[in-house]
Scaffold this motif. Structure first.
Motif, PDB file in Angstrom:
ATOM      1  N   ARG A  95       0.833  -1.200   0.000  1.00  0.00           N
ATOM      2  CA  ARG A  95       0.000   0.000   0.000  1.00  0.00           C
ATOM      3  C   ARG A  95       0.864   1.245   0.000  1.00  0.00           C
ATOM      4  O   ARG A  95       2.045   1.191   0.352  1.00  0.00           O
ATOM      5  N   ALA A  96       0.256   2.348  -0.365  1.00  0.00           N
ATOM      6  CA  ALA A  96       0.969   3.620  -0.325  1.00  0.00           C
ATOM      7  C   ALA A  96       1.293   3.945   1.123  1.00  0.00           C
ATOM      8  O   ALA A  96       0.464   3.774   2.017  1.00  0.00           O
ATOM      9  N   GLY A  97       2.511   4.396   1.373  1.00  0.00           N
ATOM     10  CA  GLY A  97       2.879   4.832   2.713  1.00  0.00           C
ATOM     11  C   GLY A  97       3.063   3.699   3.695  1.00  0.00           C
ATOM     12  O   GLY A  97       2.775   3.838   4.874  1.00  0.00           O
ATOM     13  N   GLU A  98       3.542   2.546   3.236  1.00  0.00           N
ATOM     14  CA  GLU A  98       3.849   1.483   4.199  1.00  0.00           C
ATOM     15  C   GLU A  98       5.177   0.821   3.874  1.00  0.00           C
ATOM     16  O   GLU A  98       5.659   0.857   2.742  1.00  0.00           O
ATOM     17  N   VAL A  99       5.751   0.232   4.919  1.00  0.00           N
ATOM     18  CA  VAL A  99       6.901  -0.634   4.732  1.00  0.00           C
ATOM     19  C   VAL A  99       6.403  -2.048   4.967  1.00  0.00           C
ATOM     20  O   VAL A  99       5.918  -2.373   6.048  1.00  0.00           O
ATOM     21  N   HIS A 100       6.487  -2.844   3.920  1.00  0.00           N
ATOM     22  CA  HIS A 100       6.000  -4.216   4.001  1.00  0.00           C
ATOM     23  C   HIS A 100       7.218  -5.137   3.987  1.00  0.00           C
ATOM     24  O   HIS A 100       7.932  -5.230   3.001  1.00  0.00           O
ATOM     25  N   ALA A 101       7.462  -5.789   5.120  1.00  0.00           N
ATOM     26  CA  ALA A 101       8.647  -6.641   5.204  1.00  0.00           C
ATOM     27  C   ALA A 101       8.337  -8.045   4.718  1.00  0.00           C
ATOM     28  O   ALA A 101       7.258  -8.575   4.958  1.00  0.00           O
ATOM     29  N   LEU A 102       9.310  -8.635   4.006  1.00  0.00           N
ATOM     30  CA  LEU A 102       9.195 -10.024   3.577  1.00  0.00           C
ATOM     31  C   LEU A 102      10.246 -10.828   4.309  1.00  0.00           C
ATOM     32  O   LEU A 102      11.417 -10.470   4.295  1.00  0.00           O
ATOM     33  N   MET A 103       9.830 -11.900   4.929  1.00  0.00           N
ATOM     34  CA  MET A 103      10.798 -12.730   5.638  1.00  0.00           C
ATOM     35  C   MET A 103      10.642 -14.178   5.237  1.00  0.00           C
ATOM     36  O   MET A 103       9.597 -14.598   4.737  1.00  0.00           O
ATOM     37  N   GLY A 104      11.697 -14.923   5.468  1.00  0.00           N
ATOM     38  CA  GLY A 104      11.673 -16.343   5.128  1.00  0.00           C
ATOM     39  C   GLY A 104      13.089 -16.835   4.947  1.00  0.00           C
ATOM     40  O   GLY A 104      14.005 -16.049   4.752  1.00  0.00           O
ATOM     41  N   GLU A 105      13.247 -18.130   5.037  1.00  0.00           N
ATOM     42  CA  GLU A 105      14.553 -18.742   4.838  1.00  0.00           C
ATOM     43  C   GLU A 105      15.045 -18.473   3.420  1.00  0.00           C
ATOM     44  O   GLU A 105      14.255 -18.135   2.540  1.00  0.00           O
ATOM     45  N   ASN A 106      16.339 -18.712   3.204  1.00  0.00           N
ATOM     46  CA  ASN A 106      16.834 -18.665   1.837  1.00  0.00           C
ATOM     47  C   ASN A 106      16.070 -19.679   1.014  1.00  0.00           C
ATOM     48  O   ASN A 106      15.905 -20.813   1.425  1.00  0.00           O
ATOM     49  N   GLY A 107      15.600 -19.244  -0.148  1.00  0.00           N
ATOM     50  CA  GLY A 107      14.920 -20.194  -1.012  1.00  0.00           C
ATOM     51  C   GLY A 107      13.464 -20.406  -0.668  1.00  0.00           C
ATOM     52  O   GLY A 107      12.823 -21.297  -1.190  1.00  0.00           O
ATOM     53  N   ALA A 108      12.922 -19.559   0.217  1.00  0.00           N
ATOM     54  CA  ALA A 108      11.525 -19.732   0.597  1.00  0.00           C
ATOM     55  C   ALA A 108      10.571 -19.208  -0.473  1.00  0.00           C
ATOM     56  O   ALA A 108       9.398 -19.546  -0.478  1.00  0.00           O
ATOM     57  N   GLY A 109      11.105 -18.389  -1.379  1.00  0.00           N
ATOM     58  CA  GLY A 109      10.270 -17.859  -2.442  1.00  0.00           C
ATOM     59  C   GLY A 109      10.254 -16.333  -2.532  1.00  0.00           C
ATOM     60  O   GLY A 109       9.696 -15.784  -3.467  1.00  0.00           O
ATOM     61  N   LYS A 110      10.926 -15.689  -1.555  1.00  0.00           N
ATOM     62  CA  LYS A 110      10.949 -14.216  -1.577  1.00  0.00           C
ATOM     63  C   LYS A 110      11.587 -13.684  -2.851  1.00  0.00           C
ATOM     64  O   LYS A 110      11.056 -12.796  -3.506  1.00  0.00           O
ATOM     65  N   SER A 111      12.760 -14.234  -3.166  1.00  0.00           N
ATOM     66  CA  SER A 111      13.485 -13.714  -4.321  1.00  0.00           C
ATOM     67  C   SER A 111      12.732 -13.961  -5.612  1.00  0.00           C
ATOM     68  O   SER A 111      12.731 -13.113  -6.505  1.00  0.00           O
ATOM     69  N   THR A 112      12.062 -15.106  -5.706  1.00  0.00           N
ATOM     70  CA  THR A 112      11.287 -15.390  -6.908  1.00  0.00           C
ATOM     71  C   THR A 112      10.172 -14.360  -7.052  1.00  0.00           C
ATOM     72  O   THR A 112       9.959 -13.806  -8.135  1.00  0.00           O
ATOM     73  N   LEU A 113       9.504 -14.070  -5.941  1.00  0.00           N
ATOM     74  CA  LEU A 113       8.438 -13.069  -5.994  1.00  0.00           C
ATOM     75  C   LEU A 113       9.003 -11.707  -6.403  1.00  0.00           C
ATOM     76  O   LEU A 113       8.430 -11.007  -7.242  1.00  0.00           O
ATOM     77  N   MET A 114      10.161 -11.343  -5.817  1.00  0.00           N
ATOM     78  CA  MET A 114      10.756 -10.056  -6.150  1.00  0.00           C
ATOM     79  C   MET A 114      11.127  -9.990  -7.623  1.00  0.00           C
ATOM     80  O   MET A 114      10.979  -8.966  -8.270  1.00  0.00           O
ATOM     81  N   LYS A 115      11.621 -11.130  -8.148  1.00  0.00           N
ATOM     82  CA  LYS A 115      12.013 -11.131  -9.554  1.00  0.00           C
ATOM     83  C   LYS A 115      10.785 -11.036 -10.445  1.00  0.00           C
ATOM     84  O   LYS A 115      10.881 -10.534 -11.564  1.00  0.00           O
ATOM     85  N   ILE A 116       9.662 -11.495  -9.958  1.00  0.00           N
ATOM     86  CA  ILE A 116       8.442 -11.373 -10.750  1.00  0.00           C
ATOM     87  C   ILE A 116       7.930  -9.932 -10.734  1.00  0.00           C
ATOM     88  O   ILE A 116       7.622  -9.364 -11.777  1.00  0.00           O
ATOM     89  N   ILE A 117       7.934  -9.313  -9.549  1.00  0.00           N
ATOM     90  CA  ILE A 117       7.384  -7.938  -9.545  1.00  0.00           C
ATOM     91  C   ILE A 117       8.375  -6.924 -10.105  1.00  0.00           C
ATOM     92  O   ILE A 117       8.008  -5.814 -10.398  1.00  0.00           O
ATOM     93  N   SER A 118       9.631  -7.329 -10.304  1.00  0.00           N
ATOM     94  CA  SER A 118      10.554  -6.389 -10.942  1.00  0.00           C
ATOM     95  C   SER A 118      10.778  -6.756 -12.414  1.00  0.00           C
ATOM     96  O   SER A 118      11.668  -6.229 -13.063  1.00  0.00           O
TER      97      SER A 118
END
Lengths: 339, 517
Positions: free
Chosen positions: B32-55
């Motif tokens: 959302r506008a005006g928020e810091v949304h933290a993503l957490m998880g082990e290496n390989g949990a899927g964070k980087s894949t999601l980031m690569k999709i939204i970028s």
């Protein structure tokens, strides 16, 4: 958590790993093709030739093919070891010449036949060991090293004979070129013995495992405590020794020492190795595949001659077959990487 | 921040498959506008894949992405930038030899009569830097700036290109505390200007300090999103997040040596190697697990390779059980009783074309051959034994090792080492790229090996892991050991301070902190 079995799912990143079942199926097919595919190609080729050339399927012709295949097959056996280490040896044709010339000169000088034979093999082994030393200790590219030795060894073959062939019609070991044992030509017997030795070396000995390891992943082999340099040296030495044996057969067949012997043979030998399913990238392939590869080339040449196909068309067909074989190899690798 | 406003970025039902592996499974997530949304998880949990999709680096197999309510497709990072999504990668994306101004202008250089207009470029750079409150000389080569400052430049570039959603991937990994604080201030000011920030981090305290919401990933699944501003029964504590991340209490994951460490087995004195490594001195006792930590490039792998014989030493003395460990190559190392699990499994350890049996047996063939001929039965018995110990199914024996998962491949390499019965076992990043199940298995094995009295040296970039499984921690920086810590009492923060050389007050230690025994 998950029970630990070999089907435990892995991290999706960056170590992407497909589902084991699918992989296993893919690798089973690849495995199966590696082992059987080339035999199938040979059978189809034989069936084709039998249908087209009426005199192809006869015992005489089969023996003829086997005899004509033997020299290339022996060269290719040695070359297989080198290519399994991810190397190449372009000098095997020239080694054949030098070893052939050397053994004839020894025999003509009155050296006993067994020693003359041994001398020829030794000359080949030494020439190969020199290649191996340059590749292993100076880390020079095998292609360049053996391109160089192909040239200087050819020069050596000429200079040993002052440029002239030396006829030796009463050569002590002419039998291994022209004789036969129980109807089987001696060159074919030698070929079978050579393949038995190389099969044993690659499949049953520590050295064999090390050859595959070095060719598959040289750095891993080094870190796993394998003496990589010694393995490389031995591989090139074996290729040289095999070329020496081929040189003996060549000399015995033409009853002379020929400085031009084996010119261009390295290419047919490489073709046999690759046709036989050994990867030019190293680490993958089987010695018996090479034998089948050599037989395919032999059957192809023989059949085309029986069919009266002009020589230049034979060349075209042979060339195309080699390219198809290499394409198959890279397709296999592609499908493996793509799973 | 009201609930009714349309999120800046929304993804819905995103799945992504690699081969047959589901890297992301039906993930829905918004910023959302005006928020810091933290993503957490082990290496390989899927964070980087999601980031690569939204970028825009990866295309999702299913699902949709909406920017301010309207659906978009992002075929490349350029597309993502156009719709206002920018990502600051962990590895900096700058060209070190070029100046700050040149870096800021890359791809969009101001021209005058077809020539580069340097003056305008510098002026534009000043303005861009001012917008993020960074006081940096645009004419300096960017490679001479600290990592933190370079990161500021990257953020300035993103802001200048009108990014509304900014993804920060482990931004404080290489920052000093002061630099981190500056970054946090900048993040807060971007938030108050209505930007949406996605903050990926392993550091709980940062997430606590900054995040408005936290989303946790595990094994490609979105486990849950928690509102950090909630109070009362909805209030979340650090323990809740950790539990979501690992799926169990963290204490169960790491196995620490319960046995007493014995006599000193390995001594390293003033060891030096090429590339300004050392002098390094330390001891490892039998039964002891010593962790070696530090930033990438601190020289940990190099030290391991020098001890093993993979690289040539330039000086120093190493002994194992009182005997000088003079090794010129790995063959000597193995003979002397040293086992090394190399840093990169695929490049340095595995023979992908060879079977599981060959991979495990490769280093101990001499024990199972006579006159160079392999005794297959004896080799098979040994390999089967070690596969039982590793809990790898024995029907995998003839499979090519490439068919196995990363975790099982790593176990093959461990199996090879187990057969060597090493007195000293050096494990370089033993759990990199393996799933959590295999991880806990590997921890158990390490503990077991130490239990037999071997000395174990573990190099790890995973700090919780290093803290969790070691008895003692050696912290390396610039090729030297700068601190020796008790792993039972040390925390991530103090380790990082030693590893980066930057302490709370921003002062750096001098190198004479030097060697520790």
């Amino acid at each position: 958590m998950n029970p630990i079995t070999d089907t435990t799912p892995d991290n999706p990143l960056p170590d992407t790993k497909p589902e084991p079942a699918a992989v296993r199926r893919g690798s089973v097919i690849a495995h199966w093709w590696d082992r059987v595919g080339i035999f199938l190609v040979l059978l189809i080729l034989i069936a084709l030739m039998a249908a087209l050339a009426p005199n192809f399927l006869s015992v005489d012709n089969a023996i003829n093919v086997a005899r004509s295949v033997s020299i290339n097959a022996i060269l290719a056996a040695g070359l297989t070891v080198v290519i399994l280490t991810a190397g190449i040896d372009l000098s095997v044709g020239s080694i054949l010449a030098v070893a052939g010339v050397g053994s004839v000169l020894l025999a003509v000088d009155g050296v006993p036949t067994p020693l003359a034979l041994l001398g020829g093999i030794l000359i080949g082994a030494v020439a190969g060991a020199l290649n191996g030393a340059f590749v292993a200790w100076l880390a020079l590219p095998a292609f360049i090293v053996t391109l160089g030795s192909m040239t200087y060894l050819r020069g050596l073959a000429y200079s040993l004979l002052d440029g002239q062939p030396l006829v030796a019609s009463d050569l002590g070991f002419r039998g291994i070129g022209n004789g036969s044992v129980a109807g089987i030509p001696q060159p074919v017997v030698v070929m079978v013995v050579v393949y038995a030795i190389f099969w044993f070396l690659l499949e049953r000995t520590r050295f064999g495992r090390h050859v595959y390891a070095v060719g598959g992943n040289m750095e891993a082999a080094r870190l796993a405590g394998i003496n990589v340099k010694r393995v490389l040296l031995s591989a090139y030495m074996l290729a040289g020794a095999a070329a020496g044996v081929a040189g003996l057969i060549f000399s015995a067949r033409v009853l002379s020492a020929q400085p031009t012997a084996g010119q261009g043979y390295e290419l047919d030998a490489i073709a046999a190795v690759v046709l036989g399913g050994t990867s030019l990238a190293g680490g993958r392939g089987r010695i018996l595949g090479t034998l089948v590869g050599a037989v395919i080339i032999g059957v192809l040449s023989n059949g085309l001659i029986l069919l009266d196909v002009p020589f230049f068309y034979q060349l075209i067909i042979k060339g195309v077959v080699i390219i198809i074989a290499i394409a198959l190899d890279s397709l296999k690798r592609f499908s493996r990487a793509g799973t | 921040m009201s609930e009714s406003t349309t999120p800046l970025l929304e993804v819905e039902g995103i799945s992504k498959r690699f081969g047959a592996t589901l890297a992301l499974s039906d993930v829905s997530f918004d910023v959302r506008a005006g928020e810091v949304h933290a993503l957490m998880g082990e290496n390989g949990a899927g964070k980087s894949t999601l980031m690569k999709i939204i970028s825009g680096n990866y295309q999702p197999d299913t699902g949709s992405i909406r920017i301010s309510g309207s659906p978009v497709t992002m075929a490349s990072p350029r597309d993502a930038m156009v719709v206002g999504v920018a990502i600051i990668h962990q590895e900096l994306n700058t060209i070190p030899e070029m100046t700050v101004a040149e870096n800021l202008a890359t791809g969009n250089e101001p021209l005058r009569f077809g020539m580069l207009d340097r003056r305008t470029m510098v002026a534009q750079a000043r303005e861009k830097l001012a917008r993020v409150g960074a006081d940096i000389d645009p004419n300096r080569p960017i490679g001479r700036l600290s990592v933190g400052m370079q990161q500021m430049v990257e953020i300035a570039r993103a802001v200048a290109e009108n990014a509304t959603v900014l993804v920060l991937d482990e931004p404080t990994a290489a920052l000093s505390r002061t630099e981190s604080q500056q970054l946090f201030e900048l993040i807060r000011s971007m938030r108050s200007r209505g930007m949406g920030l996605v903050y990926i981090s392993h550091r709980m305290e940062e997430v606590w300090e900054l995040a408005d919401r936290v989303t946790v990933f595990r094994d490609g699944q979105l486990i849950g999103t928690r509102d950090m501003r909630a109070s009362g029964p909805e209030q979340v504590g650090p323990g809740d997040i950790v539990k979501m991340m690992v799926g169990r209490d963290i204490d169960d994951l790491y196995v620490r040596n319960a046995h007493q460490s014995g006599e000193v087995r390995l001594t390293v004195r003033d060891l030096t190697g090429p590339g300004d490594i050392g002098p390094v001195s330390f001891d490892v006792r039998g039964g002891q697990v010593v962790g070696m930590v530090g930033l990438i490039g601190a020289g940990r792998t190099e030290v391991a390779r020098l001890i093993y014989g993979a690289d040539r030493r330039t000086g120093g003395a190493v002994t194992l059980d009182g005997q000088p460990l003079e090794v010129r190559n790995p063959i000597d190392g193995i003979k002397a009783g040293v086992g090394l699990l190399p840093e990169s499994r695929k490049d340095q350890a595995l023979f992908l074309d060879l079977s599981v049996k060959d991979n495990i047996g490769m280093s101990t063939l001499p024990d199972h051959s006579s006159a160079g001929v392999v005794r297959n039965g004896s080799l098979l018995t040994a390999v089967r034994g070690v596969m039982d110990q590793l809990k790898v199914r024995s029907n995998a024996l003839k499979l090519e090792s490439r068919a196995l998962s990363g975790g099982n491949q790593q176990k093959l390499v461990l199996g090879r080492l187990l057969l060597q019965k090493p007195k000293l076992l050096i494990l370089d990043e033993p759990t990199r790229g393996v799933d959590i199940g295999a991880k806990s298995e590997i921890y158990r094995l390490i503990n077991e090996i130490a239990g037999t009295g071997a000395a174990v040296l573990v190099i790890s970039s995973d700090l919780p892991e290093a803290l969790g499984i070691s008895d003692e921690l050696l912290v390396m920086r610039n090729g030297r050991i700068v601190a020796t810590l008790d792993a039972r009492t040390a925390d991530e923060e103090s380790v990082m301070q030693h590893a980066t050389g930057v302490y709370d007050d921003g002062a750096t230690t001098n190198e004479t902190a030097g060697t520790a025994r």
